[in-house]
Design a protein around this motif. Structure first.
Motif, PDB file in Angstrom:
ATOM      1  N   ILE A  45       0.535  -1.687   0.235  1.00 35.17           N
ATOM      2  CA  ILE A  45      -0.360  -0.268  -0.061  1.00 35.17           C
ATOM      3  C   ILE A  45       0.644   1.040   0.013  1.00 35.17           C
ATOM      4  CG2 ILE A  45      -1.627   1.203   1.291  1.00 35.17           C
ATOM      5  CD1 ILE A  45      -3.100  -1.206   2.292  1.00 35.17           C
ATOM      6  N   ALA A  46       0.691   1.999  -1.623  1.00 36.87           N
ATOM      7  CA  ALA A  46       1.299   3.506  -0.902  1.00 36.87           C
ATOM      8  C   ALA A  46       0.457   4.398  -1.350  1.00 36.87           C
ATOM      9  CB  ALA A  46       2.889   2.963  -1.803  1.00 36.87           C
ATOM     10  N   ILE A  47       0.237   5.635  -0.693  1.00 34.59           N
ATOM     11  CA  ILE A  47       0.145   6.932  -0.209  1.00 34.59           C
ATOM     12  C   ILE A  47       0.468   7.642  -1.534  1.00 34.59           C
ATOM     13  CG2 ILE A  47      -1.229   9.065   0.854  1.00 34.59           C
ATOM     14  CD1 ILE A  47      -0.940   7.617   3.265  1.00 34.59           C
ATOM     15  N   LEU A  48      -0.636   7.438  -2.721  1.00 34.26           N
ATOM     16  CA  LEU A  48       0.203   8.905  -4.291  1.00 34.26           C
ATOM     17  C   LEU A  48      -0.004   9.881  -3.542  1.00 34.26           C
ATOM     18  CD1 LEU A  48      -1.312   6.765  -6.442  1.00 34.26           C
ATOM     19  CD2 LEU A  48       1.291   6.210  -5.615  1.00 34.26           C
ATOM     20  N   ASP A  49      -0.231  10.887  -2.805  1.00 36.29           N
ATOM     21  CA  ASP A  49      -1.085  11.930  -2.165  1.00 36.29           C
ATOM     22  C   ASP A  49      -2.170  12.151  -1.802  1.00 36.29           C
ATOM     23  OD1 ASP A  49      -1.043  14.868  -2.375  1.00 36.29           O
ATOM     24  OD2 ASP A  49      -0.886  14.791  -4.316  1.00 36.29           O
ATOM     25  N   SER A  50      -2.105  12.984  -0.469  1.00 37.88           N
ATOM     26  CA  SER A  50      -3.583  13.219   0.379  1.00 37.88           C
ATOM     27  C   SER A  50      -3.629  14.178   1.078  1.00 37.88           C
ATOM     28  CB  SER A  50      -3.373  11.817   2.032  1.00 37.88           C
ATOM     29  OG  SER A  50      -2.313  12.543   2.281  1.00 37.88           O
ATOM     30  N   PHE A  51      -4.753  14.457   1.742  1.00 35.72           N
ATOM     31  CA  PHE A  51      -4.541  15.872   2.794  1.00 35.72           C
ATOM     32  C   PHE A  51      -5.929  15.116   4.458  1.00 35.72           C
ATOM     33  CE2 PHE A  51      -8.574  18.752   4.298  1.00 35.72           C
ATOM     34  CZ  PHE A  51      -6.764  19.365   4.594  1.00 35.72           C
TER      35      PHE A  51
END
Length: 142
Positions: A57-63
């Motif tokens: 699992i990899a967060i590509l972009d987030s807020f």
């Protein structure tokens, strides 16, 4: 007495170009036609995440997402940086499955004030791991 300020640009006091603008939680935006208004603070997306779940699992972009929890096959929990005031915030999203037609189940995923979750599954089948998950949630922050 009400007042109105008409300006073209707001800059910081040093004149360098940028500034922080703060609005009260009751600030409204007037619709394009002028007949309707929207509460600015309530109308904002409070949490979102683009997630690659192929392999690790990899967060590509987030807020407002500090981490992602792999709850079980196809079920993910998005841990909030700043909690919601209620577990009843409104998540939505989409998934891209690998070779499968899939759907999102937002009702059977763990959702608390500190985490929003959803479950990816084949229609009429068990949870599946998807290739890509895109998610956002609206609601009041604590």
């Amino acid at each position: 007495m009400t007042s109105q300020l008409n300006v073209d640009t707001i800059v910081d006091k040093a004149g360098s170009g940028g500034t922080n603008v703060k609005v009260a939680n009751n600030a409204v935006a007037v619709a394009e036609g002028g007949g309707a208004t929207t509460n600015v603070v309530q109308g904002l997306t409070k949490q979102w995440c683009a997630l690659n779940v192929t392999g690790t699992i990899a967060i590509l972009d987030s807020f407002n997402v500090s981490s992602v929890t792999d709850v079980t096959t196809g079920t993910y929990g998005f841990v909030c940086t700043s909690n919601f005031s209620s577990a009843n915030h409104t998540p939505s999203g989409e998934v891209v499955a690998v070779g499968n037609y899939s759907s999102i189940d937002l009702t059977n995923a763990p959702t608390t004030t500190g985490m929003t979750g959803f479950r990816c599954f084949n229609i009429g089948a068990a949870g599946i791991d998807s290739a890509f998950v895109s998610y956002q949630s609206c609601g009041d922050l604590a």
